[in-house]
Scaffold this motif. Sequence first.
Motif, PDB file in Angstrom:
ATOM      1  N   MET A   1      42.276   7.971  56.355  1.00 46.24           N
ATOM      2  CA  MET A   1      40.990   8.295  57.285  1.00 46.24           C
ATOM      3  C   MET A   1      41.100   7.225  58.279  1.00 46.24           C
ATOM      4  O   MET A   1      41.066   5.949  57.950  1.00 46.24           O
ATOM      5  N   SER A   2      40.949   7.723  59.479  1.00 47.84           N
ATOM      6  CA  SER A   2      41.104   6.562  60.587  1.00 47.84           C
ATOM      7  C   SER A   2      39.633   5.869  60.811  1.00 47.84           C
ATOM      8  O   SER A   2      38.721   6.688  60.482  1.00 47.84           O
ATOM      9  N   LYS A   3      39.639   4.673  61.042  1.00 44.62           N
ATOM     10  CA  LYS A   3      38.587   3.825  61.245  1.00 44.62           C
ATOM     11  C   LYS A   3      37.837   4.464  62.330  1.00 44.62           C
ATOM     12  O   LYS A   3      38.342   4.709  63.648  1.00 44.62           O
ATOM     13  N   THR A   4      36.476   4.539  62.631  1.00 46.15           N
ATOM     14  CA  THR A   4      35.425   4.695  63.754  1.00 46.15           C
ATOM     15  C   THR A   4      35.633   3.718  64.595  1.00 46.15           C
ATOM     16  O   THR A   4      35.498   2.466  64.034  1.00 46.15           O
ATOM     17  N   ILE A   5      35.844   4.063  65.940  1.00 48.42           N
ATOM     18  CA  ILE A   5      35.932   3.042  66.801  1.00 48.42           C
ATOM     19  C   ILE A   5      34.381   2.722  67.191  1.00 48.42           C
ATOM     20  O   ILE A   5      33.634   3.426  67.414  1.00 48.42           O
ATOM     21  N   LEU A   6      34.237   1.233  67.451  1.00 44.64           N
ATOM     22  CA  LEU A   6      32.829   0.677  67.711  1.00 44.64           C
ATOM     23  C   LEU A   6      32.740   1.045  69.102  1.00 44.64           C
ATOM     24  O   LEU A   6      33.614   0.858  70.132  1.00 44.64           O
ATOM     25  N   LYS A   7      31.285   1.351  69.685  1.00 41.10           N
ATOM     26  CA  LYS A   7      31.094   1.675  70.791  1.00 41.10           C
ATOM     27  C   LYS A   7      30.275   0.668  71.365  1.00 41.10           C
ATOM     28  O   LYS A   7      28.903   0.293  70.823  1.00 41.10           O
ATOM     29  N   ILE A   8      30.513  -0.120  72.332  1.00 43.99           N
ATOM     30  CA  ILE A   8      29.806  -1.257  72.620  1.00 43.99           C
ATOM     31  C   ILE A   8      29.223  -1.100  74.115  1.00 43.99           C
ATOM     32  O   ILE A   8      30.315  -1.014  75.187  1.00 43.99           O
ATOM     33  N   GLY A   9      28.101  -1.411  74.479  1.00 42.62           N
ATOM     34  CA  GLY A   9      27.473  -1.211  75.777  1.00 42.62           C
ATOM     35  C   GLY A   9      27.640  -2.563  76.315  1.00 42.62           C
ATOM     36  O   GLY A   9      27.518  -3.605  75.726  1.00 42.62           O
ATOM     37  N   ILE A  10      27.948  -2.513  77.831  1.00 50.11           N
ATOM     38  CA  ILE A  10      27.848  -3.746  78.585  1.00 50.11           C
ATOM     39  C   ILE A  10      26.884  -3.287  79.756  1.00 50.11           C
ATOM     40  O   ILE A  10      27.303  -2.277  80.552  1.00 50.11           O
ATOM     41  N   THR A  11      25.923  -3.845  80.037  1.00 46.59           N
ATOM     42  CA  THR A  11      24.971  -3.864  81.017  1.00 46.59           C
ATOM     43  C   THR A  11      24.542  -4.989  81.712  1.00 46.59           C
ATOM     44  O   THR A  11      24.994  -6.282  81.277  1.00 46.59           O
ATOM     45  N   GLY A  12      23.397  -4.901  82.686  1.00 46.60           N
ATOM     46  CA  GLY A  12      23.141  -6.282  83.461  1.00 46.60           C
ATOM     47  C   GLY A  12      22.671  -5.729  84.664  1.00 46.60           C
ATOM     48  O   GLY A  12      22.868  -4.724  85.315  1.00 46.60           O
ATOM     49  N   GLY A  13      21.526  -6.334  85.187  1.00 46.30           N
ATOM     50  CA  GLY A  13      21.071  -5.991  86.457  1.00 46.30           C
ATOM     51  C   GLY A  13      21.851  -6.139  87.645  1.00 46.30           C
ATOM     52  O   GLY A  13      22.878  -6.723  87.432  1.00 46.30           O
ATOM     53  N   ILE A  14      21.604  -5.534  88.850  1.00 48.57           N
ATOM     54  CA  ILE A  14      22.242  -5.424  89.913  1.00 48.57           C
ATOM     55  C   ILE A  14      22.503  -6.724  90.312  1.00 48.57           C
ATOM     56  O   ILE A  14      21.769  -7.583  90.362  1.00 48.57           O
ATOM     57  N   GLY A  15      24.004  -7.117  90.610  1.00 47.42           N
ATOM     58  CA  GLY A  15      24.261  -8.624  91.011  1.00 47.42           C
ATOM     59  C   GLY A  15      24.597  -9.405  89.895  1.00 47.42           C
ATOM     60  O   GLY A  15      24.712 -10.766  90.254  1.00 47.42           O
ATOM     61  N   SER A  16      24.314  -8.911  88.691  1.00 47.79           N
ATOM     62  CA  SER A  16      24.613  -9.979  87.402  1.00 47.79           C
ATOM     63  C   SER A  16      25.947 -10.137  87.287  1.00 47.79           C
ATOM     64  O   SER A  16      26.598 -11.171  86.735  1.00 47.79           O
ATOM     65  N   GLY A  17      27.028  -9.349  87.751  1.00 45.39           N
ATOM     66  CA  GLY A  17      28.198  -9.412  87.610  1.00 45.39           C
ATOM     67  C   GLY A  17      29.148  -8.629  86.367  1.00 45.39           C
ATOM     68  O   GLY A  17      30.105  -8.901  85.818  1.00 45.39           O
ATOM     69  N   LYS A  18      28.214  -7.702  86.150  1.00 40.31           N
ATOM     70  CA  LYS A  18      28.921  -6.997  84.758  1.00 40.31           C
ATOM     71  C   LYS A  18      30.250  -6.292  84.968  1.00 40.31           C
ATOM     72  O   LYS A  18      30.871  -6.418  84.098  1.00 40.31           O
ATOM     73  N   SER A  19      30.438  -5.734  86.174  1.00 42.99           N
ATOM     74  CA  SER A  19      31.750  -5.229  86.399  1.00 42.99           C
ATOM     75  C   SER A  19      32.852  -6.164  86.527  1.00 42.99           C
ATOM     76  O   SER A  19      33.813  -6.078  85.803  1.00 42.99           O
ATOM     77  N   THR A  20      32.583  -7.545  86.819  1.00 43.75           N
ATOM     78  CA  THR A  20      33.599  -8.453  86.638  1.00 43.75           C
ATOM     79  C   THR A  20      33.864  -8.833  85.199  1.00 43.75           C
ATOM     80  O   THR A  20      34.840  -9.274  84.924  1.00 43.75           O
ATOM     81  N   VAL A  21      32.704  -9.031  84.414  1.00 39.36           N
ATOM     82  CA  VAL A  21      32.840  -9.247  82.974  1.00 39.36           C
ATOM     83  C   VAL A  21      33.822  -8.285  82.207  1.00 39.36           C
ATOM     84  O   VAL A  21      34.450  -8.499  81.560  1.00 39.36           O
ATOM     85  N   ALA A  22      33.265  -7.017  82.789  1.00 34.89           N
ATOM     86  CA  ALA A  22      33.964  -5.797  82.086  1.00 34.89           C
ATOM     87  C   ALA A  22      35.631  -5.841  82.478  1.00 34.89           C
ATOM     88  O   ALA A  22      36.261  -5.673  81.692  1.00 34.89           O
ATOM     89  N   LYS A  23      35.906  -6.288  83.626  1.00 36.44           N
ATOM     90  CA  LYS A  23      37.333  -6.313  83.811  1.00 36.44           C
ATOM     91  C   LYS A  23      37.861  -7.540  83.008  1.00 36.44           C
ATOM     92  O   LYS A  23      39.162  -7.165  82.502  1.00 36.44           O
ATOM     93  N   VAL A  24      37.372  -8.348  82.484  1.00 36.30           N
ATOM     94  CA  VAL A  24      37.995  -9.601  81.801  1.00 36.30           C
ATOM     95  C   VAL A  24      38.036  -8.738  80.319  1.00 36.30           C
ATOM     96  O   VAL A  24      39.135  -8.975  79.693  1.00 36.30           O
ATOM     97  N   PHE A  25      37.342  -8.022  79.796  1.00 34.93           N
ATOM     98  CA  PHE A  25      37.666  -7.228  78.500  1.00 34.93           C
ATOM     99  C   PHE A  25      38.531  -6.212  78.588  1.00 34.93           C
ATOM    100  O   PHE A  25      39.570  -6.183  77.806  1.00 34.93           O
ATOM    101  N   GLN A  26      38.721  -5.570  80.063  1.00 35.92           N
ATOM    102  CA  GLN A  26      40.073  -4.711  80.343  1.00 35.92           C
ATOM    103  C   GLN A  26      41.182  -5.516  80.059  1.00 35.92           C
ATOM    104  O   GLN A  26      42.289  -5.118  79.730  1.00 35.92           O
ATOM    105  N   ILE A  27      41.447  -6.704  80.709  1.00 35.62           N
ATOM    106  CA  ILE A  27      42.621  -7.560  80.488  1.00 35.62           C
ATOM    107  C   ILE A  27      43.044  -7.801  79.229  1.00 35.62           C
ATOM    108  O   ILE A  27      44.157  -7.854  78.905  1.00 35.62           O
ATOM    109  N   LEU A  28      41.983  -7.812  78.156  1.00 35.25           N
ATOM    110  CA  LEU A  28      42.311  -7.954  76.881  1.00 35.25           C
ATOM    111  C   LEU A  28      42.414  -6.602  76.155  1.00 35.25           C
ATOM    112  O   LEU A  28      42.884  -6.765  74.935  1.00 35.25           O
TER     113      LEU A  28
END
Length: 201
Positions: free
Chosen positions: A1-28
């Motif tokens: 049986m395949s393991k369930t994938i963890l679902k992780i939210g990433i949030t932050g107020g406008i201008g916090s830089g959440k999209s930049t941080v998300a890009k670092v995770f994408q590089i990983l």
Amino acid sequence: MSKTILKIGITGGIGSGKSTVAKVFQILGIPTYSADDRAKWLMSNDPELRGQILESFGSESFLPSGELNRPFLAKTVFSNPEKVAKINSLVHPAVGRDFEIWSQHQTSPYVLKEAALIFETGGETKLDAVINVSAPLKIRVTRVLMRDKNRSEEQVNQIINQQLPDEIKNEKATFVIKNGPNKLIIPQVLAIHKKLISMDK
């Protein structure tokens, strides 16, 4: 049986830089679902959601070409809290369904759902953990004004006032990434990535 994938939210107020941080995770190598981008796509392309928008906001909601009439909706909704709540009550469930389908096709140990509003909509209840990207208010306003030339400082503050304060989001979040002056985000991302990889569902 395949393991369930963890679902992780990433949030932050406008201008916090959440999209930049998300890009670092994408590089990983972590697949990232942009809730805001998909919401825009679904509003124009999902038949059920299109029907609900037409019913709630009228035929002017869409242009003759079939595209969403963004200026009309923004003007109609933005300054009216009841209409903001109404559009959110239509869009957020559609995005939630779309995210679930997307998640089923991923094979990594965890996936990220990048969204401006998670705690504000109760979205954390459908996630295994949430990362909040935090930054000082003045820095956030400056970043947005530099990025979005068509926005005034008053408009940016209006958006900030509609979002939960950082202090509350930091308390609710599983992990906090501080994206202020003299704060390096890559070591913080790597530390969280290591913990998430080792988390058992």
